[in-house]
Design a protein around this motif. Sequence first.
Motif, PDB file in Angstrom:
ATOM      1  N   GLU A  42       0.756  -1.109  -0.096  1.00 60.76           N
ATOM      2  CA  GLU A  42       0.018   0.109   0.079  1.00 60.76           C
ATOM      3  C   GLU A  42       0.806   1.332  -0.047  1.00 60.76           C
ATOM      4  O   GLU A  42       0.641   2.183  -0.718  1.00 60.76           O
ATOM      5  N   GLU A  43       1.954   1.225   0.591  1.00 58.84           N
ATOM      6  CA  GLU A  43       2.978   2.449   0.787  1.00 58.84           C
ATOM      7  C   GLU A  43       3.516   2.492  -0.289  1.00 58.84           C
ATOM      8  O   GLU A  43       3.875   3.627  -1.080  1.00 58.84           O
ATOM      9  N   PHE A 109      -6.154  12.510  -0.814  1.00 57.87           N
ATOM     10  CA  PHE A 109      -7.681  11.652  -0.855  1.00 57.87           C
ATOM     11  C   PHE A 109      -6.875  10.318  -0.755  1.00 57.87           C
ATOM     12  O   PHE A 109      -7.545   9.346   0.000  1.00 57.87           O
ATOM     13  N   TYR A 110      -5.655   9.867  -1.592  1.00 63.33           N
ATOM     14  CA  TYR A 110      -5.303   8.489  -1.459  1.00 63.33           C
ATOM     15  C   TYR A 110      -4.450   8.230  -0.412  1.00 63.33           C
ATOM     16  O   TYR A 110      -4.633   7.114   0.438  1.00 63.33           O
ATOM     17  N   THR A 111      -3.930   9.122   0.289  1.00 62.27           N
ATOM     18  CA  THR A 111      -3.107   9.051   1.561  1.00 62.27           C
ATOM     19  C   THR A 111      -4.028   8.562   2.540  1.00 62.27           C
ATOM     20  O   THR A 111      -4.020   7.556   3.525  1.00 62.27           O
ATOM     21  N   ALA A 112      -5.179   9.401   2.759  1.00 63.87           N
ATOM     22  CA  ALA A 112      -6.226   9.109   3.771  1.00 63.87           C
ATOM     23  C   ALA A 112      -7.078   7.831   3.693  1.00 63.87           C
ATOM     24  O   ALA A 112      -7.170   7.144   4.547  1.00 63.87           O
ATOM     25  N   LYS A 113      -6.981   7.482   2.234  1.00 64.91           N
ATOM     26  CA  LYS A 113      -7.705   6.218   2.152  1.00 64.91           C
ATOM     27  C   LYS A 113      -6.742   5.271   2.421  1.00 64.91           C
ATOM     28  O   LYS A 113      -7.164   4.030   3.164  1.00 64.91           O
ATOM     29  N   SER A 114      -5.552   5.078   2.033  1.00 64.34           N
ATOM     30  CA  SER A 114      -4.623   4.081   2.672  1.00 64.34           C
ATOM     31  C   SER A 114      -4.491   4.013   3.988  1.00 64.34           C
ATOM     32  O   SER A 114      -4.333   3.031   4.596  1.00 64.34           O
ATOM     33  N   THR A 115      -4.323   5.332   4.612  1.00 63.28           N
ATOM     34  CA  THR A 115      -4.226   5.391   6.047  1.00 63.28           C
ATOM     35  C   THR A 115      -5.294   4.520   6.907  1.00 63.28           C
ATOM     36  O   THR A 115      -5.229   3.633   7.640  1.00 63.28           O
ATOM     37  N   TYR A 116      -6.766   4.759   6.605  1.00 69.35           N
ATOM     38  CA  TYR A 116      -7.712   4.252   7.194  1.00 69.35           C
ATOM     39  C   TYR A 116      -7.786   2.708   6.873  1.00 69.35           C
ATOM     40  O   TYR A 116      -8.351   1.865   7.517  1.00 69.35           O
ATOM     41  N   LEU A 118      -5.379   0.885   6.558  1.00 68.08           N
ATOM     42  CA  LEU A 118      -4.253   0.047   7.253  1.00 68.08           C
ATOM     43  C   LEU A 118      -4.570  -0.042   8.901  1.00 68.08           C
ATOM     44  O   LEU A 118      -3.481  -0.252   9.372  1.00 68.08           O
ATOM     45  N   VAL A 119      -5.574   0.663   9.371  1.00 69.94           N
ATOM     46  CA  VAL A 119      -5.752   0.765  10.610  1.00 69.94           C
ATOM     47  C   VAL A 119      -6.122  -0.720  11.173  1.00 69.94           C
ATOM     48  O   VAL A 119      -5.326  -1.233  12.219  1.00 69.94           O
ATOM     49  N   LYS A 120      -6.348  -1.388  10.419  1.00 69.86           N
ATOM     50  CA  LYS A 120      -6.546  -2.971  10.993  1.00 69.86           C
ATOM     51  C   LYS A 120      -5.954  -3.992   9.654  1.00 69.86           C
ATOM     52  O   LYS A 120      -6.048  -3.574   8.837  1.00 69.86           O
ATOM     53  N   PRO A 121      -5.411  -5.096  10.114  1.00 63.52           N
ATOM     54  CA  PRO A 121      -5.080  -6.054   9.224  1.00 63.52           C
ATOM     55  C   PRO A 121      -6.069  -6.575   8.245  1.00 63.52           C
ATOM     56  O   PRO A 121      -7.278  -6.574   8.587  1.00 63.52           O
ATOM     57  N   PRO A 122      -6.024  -6.779   7.086  1.00 64.66           N
ATOM     58  CA  PRO A 122      -6.922  -7.408   6.094  1.00 64.66           C
ATOM     59  C   PRO A 122      -7.400  -8.548   6.909  1.00 64.66           C
ATOM     60  O   PRO A 122      -6.978  -9.393   7.403  1.00 64.66           O
ATOM     61  N   VAL A 123      -8.755  -8.843   6.305  1.00 67.46           N
ATOM     62  CA  VAL A 123      -9.412  -9.866   6.796  1.00 67.46           C
ATOM     63  C   VAL A 123      -8.909 -11.250   6.562  1.00 67.46           C
ATOM     64  O   VAL A 123      -8.333 -11.321   5.317  1.00 67.46           O
ATOM     65  N   THR A 124      -8.498 -12.213   7.299  1.00 65.15           N
ATOM     66  CA  THR A 124      -7.688 -13.227   7.368  1.00 65.15           C
ATOM     67  C   THR A 124      -8.108 -14.461   8.164  1.00 65.15           C
ATOM     68  O   THR A 124      -8.659 -13.982   9.237  1.00 65.15           O
ATOM     69  N   ASN A 125      -8.007 -15.624   7.816  1.00 68.40           N
ATOM     70  CA  ASN A 125      -8.397 -16.871   8.588  1.00 68.40           C
ATOM     71  C   ASN A 125      -7.184 -16.944   9.662  1.00 68.40           C
ATOM     72  O   ASN A 125      -7.464 -17.601  10.625  1.00 68.40           O
ATOM     73  N   ALA A 126      -6.155 -16.332   9.627  1.00 68.69           N
ATOM     74  CA  ALA A 126      -4.795 -16.520  10.444  1.00 68.69           C
ATOM     75  C   ALA A 126      -5.134 -15.742  11.608  1.00 68.69           C
ATOM     76  O   ALA A 126      -5.680 -14.650  11.609  1.00 68.69           O
ATOM     77  N   ASP A 305      -9.008  -5.280  19.857  1.00 68.90           N
ATOM     78  CA  ASP A 305      -9.279  -4.627  18.830  1.00 68.90           C
ATOM     79  C   ASP A 305      -8.104  -3.427  18.502  1.00 68.90           C
ATOM     80  O   ASP A 305      -7.794  -2.553  19.172  1.00 68.90           O
ATOM     81  N   HIS A 306      -7.586  -3.509  17.274  1.00 71.32           N
ATOM     82  CA  HIS A 306      -6.281  -2.956  16.917  1.00 71.32           C
ATOM     83  C   HIS A 306      -6.743  -1.677  16.644  1.00 71.32           C
ATOM     84  O   HIS A 306      -5.897  -0.569  16.786  1.00 71.32           O
ATOM     85  N   SER A 307      -7.855  -1.424  16.478  1.00 69.40           N
ATOM     86  CA  SER A 307      -8.211  -0.022  15.859  1.00 69.40           C
ATOM     87  C   SER A 307      -8.263   0.832  17.004  1.00 69.40           C
ATOM     88  O   SER A 307      -8.302   2.057  17.057  1.00 69.40           O
ATOM     89  N   GLU A 308      -8.416   0.214  18.331  1.00 68.59           N
ATOM     90  CA  GLU A 308      -8.355   0.853  19.725  1.00 68.59           C
ATOM     91  C   GLU A 308      -6.796   1.026  20.309  1.00 68.59           C
ATOM     92  O   GLU A 308      -6.896   1.746  21.228  1.00 68.59           O
ATOM     93  N   MET A 309      -6.074   0.513  19.423  1.00 64.49           N
ATOM     94  CA  MET A 309      -4.763   0.659  19.943  1.00 64.49           C
ATOM     95  C   MET A 309      -3.809   1.706  19.244  1.00 64.49           C
ATOM     96  O   MET A 309      -2.575   1.632  19.053  1.00 64.49           O
TER      97      MET A 309
END
Length: 340
Positions: A42-43, A109-116, A118-126, A305-309
């Motif tokens: 993303e970066e 616009f794209y910086t804000a979009k990428s920042t938000y 990356l607040v949480k990891p992508p949805v994954t089963n791991a 919840d990583h968004s709270e950290m």
Amino acid sequence: MNKHTLLKSGKFSLMVAITALLLSGCDSRYLVLNPQGPVAHEEYRLIVLSAILCAVVVIPVLAILVYIIYRYRDKPGNTAPYTPDWDDSKTLEIIWWGIPVIIIAILGFYTAKSTYALVKPPVTNAKPITIQVTSLDWKWLFQYPDQKIATVNYVEIPAGVPVQFELTSDAPMNSFWVPELGGQEYTMPGMAMRLWLQADKPGTYFGSGANFTGKGFAHMRFQVIAKPQSEFEAWAKQIKETAPALTKDGYQKLTQKGLADKMSFSSYPPGLFNEVIDKNGGKYMRHHMKNSHGSETETDHSKMDHSEMDHSEMDHSEMDHSEMDHSEMDMSHTDAHMSK
């Protein structure tokens, strides 16, 4: 120095620069431009977008500069119009103010979009893992709360699994950076910063401190070794069974200024990470991380919840740890401040 000598010197300097650039690619890669994880990808896209938008400005400006120098040069017979009273052009004003505004809007616009994003990891089963990182003079200590092991100057992670790094410092402020996996995050005394990264595939990635901290700063490097989940678990089990324990005295020796080799420990003093934060005046920083029963949420990191950290938006301008009297602190005010 005559014109011929200057020209010769310029050609030699150019050849040296080109040679250095080419040779640098023989031994290493441009790590920032070699993304190996979702954060780094993303970066990387932001870097490419920024470069393209900068080129949209720089290339035409340089071309116009060359044209103007050539077209309006002082030369007999030059037919370029001479207009000494010209001082304004609405069209040009709109162009050279409008284009930067558009570019900044696109980047914003794209910086804000990428920042938000990356607040949480992508949805994954791991299942994510947590690693606590402490920067020292001049070494790195990594603690694994789930595996109850620790390492110095190297860290192993499972490939394809989000890793939540909790960062602090028991020395001057530093910066934790793994270029191929993502951007840097500061480590600060009395603070618990957060940074999640993920390696897409097994490999060994370069890590380093990115903030000057004195004599041994250049040697504050570490390796991030990504392995398949099964190999990571086998490694953790081996460390647990064969490595010595890290004692309080052993930790105190690590805090002394000096370099250190790679080390592994089968255990470490319980609550060491939080003790380091509290020692440096950060006890109130962890108050908001307590659950409704008032106990520290240190055991089950996978449910946090990583968004709270994310402390990146916190206002620390009024927090002088050296002068703060914790016994007189108004905790209700602290809770209100932390919830912002």
